[in-house]
Motif scaffolding. Structure first.
Motif, PDB file in Angstrom:
ATOM      1  N   TYR A  89     -25.156  10.481 -77.484  1.00  0.00           N
ATOM      2  CA  TYR A  89     -24.540  11.654 -77.781  1.00  0.00           C
ATOM      3  C   TYR A  89     -25.238  12.584 -76.482  1.00  0.00           C
ATOM      4  CZ  TYR A  89     -23.469  15.146 -80.145  1.00  0.00           C
ATOM      5  OH  TYR A  89     -22.390  16.780 -81.134  1.00  0.00           O
ATOM      6  N   ARG A  90     -26.808  12.933 -77.358  1.00  0.00           N
ATOM      7  CA  ARG A  90     -27.362  14.335 -76.463  1.00  0.00           C
ATOM      8  C   ARG A  90     -27.173  14.311 -75.411  1.00  0.00           C
ATOM      9  NH1 ARG A  90     -27.709  16.553 -80.866  1.00  0.00           N
ATOM     10  NH2 ARG A  90     -27.701  17.905 -78.943  1.00  0.00           N
ATOM     11  N   MET A 118     -23.601  15.870 -73.969  1.00  0.00           N
ATOM     12  CA  MET A 118     -23.745  17.369 -74.077  1.00  0.00           C
ATOM     13  C   MET A 118     -24.909  17.958 -73.568  1.00  0.00           C
ATOM     14  SD  MET A 118     -22.701  18.555 -77.022  1.00  0.00           S
ATOM     15  CE  MET A 118     -21.991  17.350 -76.884  1.00  0.00           C
ATOM     16  N   LEU A 124     -17.491  12.138 -80.853  1.00  0.00           N
ATOM     17  CA  LEU A 124     -17.394  13.318 -79.852  1.00  0.00           C
ATOM     18  C   LEU A 124     -16.036  14.281 -79.739  1.00  0.00           C
ATOM     19  CD1 LEU A 124     -18.302  11.813 -77.056  1.00  0.00           C
ATOM     20  CD2 LEU A 124     -20.142  13.844 -77.098  1.00  0.00           C
ATOM     21  N   ALA A 171     -13.825  17.984 -72.705  1.00  0.00           N
ATOM     22  CA  ALA A 171     -15.464  18.061 -72.333  1.00  0.00           C
ATOM     23  C   ALA A 171     -16.193  18.275 -73.591  1.00  0.00           C
ATOM     24  CB  ALA A 171     -15.204  20.074 -71.777  1.00  0.00           C
ATOM     25  N   ARG A 172     -17.291  18.496 -74.035  1.00  0.00           N
ATOM     26  CA  ARG A 172     -18.258  18.384 -75.164  1.00  0.00           C
ATOM     27  C   ARG A 172     -19.687  18.941 -74.630  1.00  0.00           C
ATOM     28  NH1 ARG A 172     -14.054  18.240 -76.981  1.00  0.00           N
ATOM     29  NH2 ARG A 172     -13.404  17.260 -78.966  1.00  0.00           N
ATOM     30  N   GLY A 173     -19.837  19.967 -74.565  1.00  0.00           N
ATOM     31  CA  GLY A 173     -21.374  20.613 -74.010  1.00  0.00           C
ATOM     32  C   GLY A 173     -20.998  20.786 -72.933  1.00  0.00           C
ATOM     33  N   ARG A 174     -22.334  20.109 -72.388  1.00  0.00           N
ATOM     34  CA  ARG A 174     -22.472  20.199 -70.278  1.00  0.00           C
ATOM     35  C   ARG A 174     -21.597  19.106 -69.803  1.00  0.00           C
ATOM     36  NH1 ARG A 174     -28.439  22.086 -70.036  1.00  0.00           N
ATOM     37  NH2 ARG A 174     -27.676  24.478 -70.022  1.00  0.00           N
ATOM     38  N   GLY A 175     -21.042  17.801 -70.333  1.00  0.00           N
ATOM     39  CA  GLY A 175     -20.813  16.426 -70.088  1.00  0.00           C
ATOM     40  C   GLY A 175     -19.259  16.706 -70.275  1.00  0.00           C
ATOM     41  N   ARG A 176     -18.493  15.524 -69.280  1.00  0.00           N
ATOM     42  CA  ARG A 176     -16.897  15.294 -68.896  1.00  0.00           C
ATOM     43  C   ARG A 176     -16.858  14.002 -69.605  1.00  0.00           C
ATOM     44  NH1 ARG A 176     -14.718  18.859 -63.919  1.00  0.00           N
ATOM     45  NH2 ARG A 176     -16.075  17.919 -63.174  1.00  0.00           N
ATOM     46  N   LEU A 190     -22.498  18.461 -61.894  1.00  0.00           N
ATOM     47  CA  LEU A 190     -22.785  19.291 -61.237  1.00  0.00           C
ATOM     48  C   LEU A 190     -24.154  19.611 -61.985  1.00  0.00           C
ATOM     49  CD1 LEU A 190     -19.597  21.123 -62.551  1.00  0.00           C
ATOM     50  CD2 LEU A 190     -20.212  19.522 -61.466  1.00  0.00           C
ATOM     51  N   GLN A 191     -24.310  20.041 -60.744  1.00  0.00           N
ATOM     52  CA  GLN A 191     -25.571  21.151 -60.971  1.00  0.00           C
ATOM     53  C   GLN A 191     -25.342  22.334 -61.488  1.00  0.00           C
ATOM     54  OE1 GLN A 191     -26.586  22.836 -57.098  1.00  0.00           O
ATOM     55  NE2 GLN A 191     -28.128  24.559 -57.374  1.00  0.00           N
ATOM     56  N   MET A 192     -26.004  22.522 -63.154  1.00  0.00           N
ATOM     57  CA  MET A 192     -25.506  23.140 -63.827  1.00  0.00           C
ATOM     58  C   MET A 192     -25.533  24.201 -64.165  1.00  0.00           C
ATOM     59  SD  MET A 192     -23.085  21.244 -65.926  1.00  0.00           S
ATOM     60  CE  MET A 192     -22.536  19.808 -66.017  1.00  0.00           C
TER      61      MET A 192
END
Lengths: 258, 258, 258, 258
Positions: free
Chosen positions: C88-89, C92, C112, C187-192, C225-227
């Protein structure tokens, strides 16, 4: 009847007047059938058809309509652009719009979608359709079971070229192998729109109690609210002070073209 | 340069040719500035302007364009409907479209939105704008910090009369008290659309490195894919056998009008 | 292989080791089959299974994983909460996650989703499934035809208790009368995240070239991505001056509990 | 009062009992203030606080609650997991939930979001907040003007780590330079959720008539419908006949774990 929702049911009304077998299914027209069950639900219902002056959608009619239902099929091109524009303006201002079956290819639906929403697969074979509820928290699904089964309907199949819907309430299964997003919503300006797929003229779809329930729910859902007063057309100063405003502050609430 | 994305930057190109002070900001036109940094990013870039025949958007140009950028402001009404229709058809077929700043009021944007997207608050006071990233997983925000700060920009404020965006990437803060959904996406048919708010002609916004990064990211995001072969225009039989088909099965992949 | 996407394919790996007939379908495990075609597509692929220490998902593995694929079915409850929390972390923080088939009922998917995503109809009858592309502009559908046909699959049917998906890429039709949202993104946080329905252990679904194409597309789409540098954990002063701040300004970038 | 909506207002109720200056703002507690104006709107209102047995949220209370409002701030970690689980189950079953201000960091909100929704910028400086209506067709905005102005509030700023909202009704502007998605909705199972940002304990936000209007609207919007009868837990045969079913058809309406 003061507080009841004011509904206008619009129908092309050509199949019923042209073909004896369609007239048998809907002797008072599709609009007559729909108007009947909406009246029974306590609504204040008018009807209008293509052949009337201004297609029955005069300023007076539109201004006293909270929710407009639209059934059209073979004569979309005969609907005058000026009337389409008036309906569009009323939707922007808050009138609800419920587009039925072949209305996906109507001028008003395409204008509101901004896509080629007339494009889809189709087949007239009287096959079985099952509409599954996929959004059980949606007001338009209130009081239904988990699905609606229709023994005979025209098939519409994906890919349906519409914008991503705000909500998808129903997805249809067809005997011949296709699926379809059959109940979808959009907001446009202050207006709320619901597209509902079933309703081919040669089948008694609008007599189905679940279909009637969907349309009654949808009228209630689409009825205009007491709207936020989003004032347009007045010049507005900044709400907060600016440190270094440029010399002549020009401002407005419209595009500069207006 | 075989695999590079083919971009066309379209500009009204009137402010720069009319006003000396705008020409000072963008001596080669806004299109010239944008084309420059897109070329530097390895893209295959053309430009086109309103005054050219067919506004520079001939069939040959459109057919060799993967992503079109659109900057217009004071002459939306001078863009010919026939050209708007061609651009629309290309978007439906998969061309990416990036609409800039006042392009919110262009004919093509309104047609694709299906709303009065020209309606919003506005103020020319050169005030501060801060664009906050609200979707940190979105490709268009790749490589940015958490916000973009622009010292002087025109203000656009809500309520912005657009359909619910597919994605909201940026929300702007303005010194005078307003907010705005400044970076929003839509899919229409096979095409992907990005609207990006900043870019008033009197400010050097397109020289800002973060703004350039956004547009480079957006071009990559909007570039057409090798598309699903959603065949249209052929007659199709049922995929699965039907129990009781009606006598003459009629079917198609188009609306019945085509 | 420097720039290739680093993928970890996680599998419960119980059916293949327990049942001879499942082992015949996937002699190297479902994870082995999936890892194979992802490697052929140029990706840098590892595998991990339930029985390994930490289920094979050590810190070192997770930190070097760009996209994690998850196949689980009969032993969701045996996955340790501490590992679920680590996955999960990572999501995110930007790791992509592709949840396969019965993974809808996994702890990580439910966490999620924030819904009872284990709830749906199901039937093991080896019936026909047709997955229709309903979002032809989506990268996950790139290069496909308009549908994927699978002769034999387990059925999953609506109502599927998931949040409204960000995107719906595929809707399935099943021979027995059901439909299902078979390819959905979040999408959850920065994750897809991508959930893909097919893949029952007793059918050779992962050998299907279209299914493989979907998963290859999905890995590319979900790769981080390059976040944006959304810095968290630093105290931040107001960006703009305040007129009348209260005495002791307290601020932060975390919840007050942290 | 038979048909009135049954509301429970839950409050941590610690600031008001601990700090004299907060007690001055809300002498009957934040819950007392909110309960007051909801009662005046004709609702059937109860209150509950953290210090009561089961935090006042017994089975009897939850089962007779149509919509639950949740205000918590400094003691999220003191809310028992078992109560959070019960609230979650009620939301899945159709209870509306309105999460207020710092409730973004509550256990129930994080569980329903599936993200680190406690993460955001914040600043206690009593600065000006302006909430703009960005969805003028939304029932929660009914009867408002185009914005709500609050002279003094705590600041919350993006990036707010939440899932893409189903609807965004309000976006806030803050004097110090930040923006925030301040009124957002989600559906989870059969339940409808609204998060509303303002409401810091040291400011008289809940006495503001527009804020009261928003919460009254939100309760009406979130109240459970007569739900679709999505039956769960029964074995179901195929609706349509299968050509080649595998030998033993196994089916259900639950995950296989139940």
């Amino acid at each position: 009847m003061d507080n009841s929702i004011r509904v206008t049911v619009w129908n092309e009304y050509l199949h019923e007047t042209t073909y004896e077998e369609i007239r048998k299914v809907y002797p008072e027209g599709i609009h007559g059938c729909i108007a009947g069950f909406l009246k029974d639900a306590g609504m204040d219902v008018k009807t209008a058809v293509l052949s009337e002056p201004e297609h029955g959608l005069t300023d007076a009619v539109l201004e006293s309509t909270d929710v407009l239902l639209w059934w059209g099929h073979m004569a979309h091109h005969k609907v005058e652009d000026a009337i389409v524009e008036k309906v569009y303006r009323r939707v922007m201002a808050g009138m609800g719009l419920i587009v039925l079956h072949s209305g996906h290819a109507s001028k008003i639906m395409q204008k509101l979608c901004g896509t080629d929403s007339h494009l889809l697969r189709w087949r007239e074979a009287g096959e079985k359709e099952i509409l599954w509820v996929v959004d059980p928290a949606h007001p338009i699904a209130e009081g239904l079971g988990d699905r609606i089964e229709l023994e005979n309907e025209e098939m519409y199949g994906e890919t349906f070229i519409i914008p991503k819907p705000d909500d998808i309430v129903f997805i249809s299964w067809f005997e011949g192998g296709e699926v379809f997003r059959s109940g979808v919503t959009y907001a446009r300006g202050r207006g709320r729109i619901f597209y509902f797929r079933p309703g081919h003229e040669s089948f008694p779809t609008y007599y189905n109690k679940d279909v009637q329930r969907v349309l009654i729910n949808a009228v209630k859902w689409a009825a205009p609210l007491q709207m936020p007063q989003v004032t347009l057309g007045q010049i507005k100063d900044p709400i907060m002070p600016l440190k270094n405003p440029v010399h002549n502050v020009i401002s407005g609430l419209h595009s500069k073209k207006d």
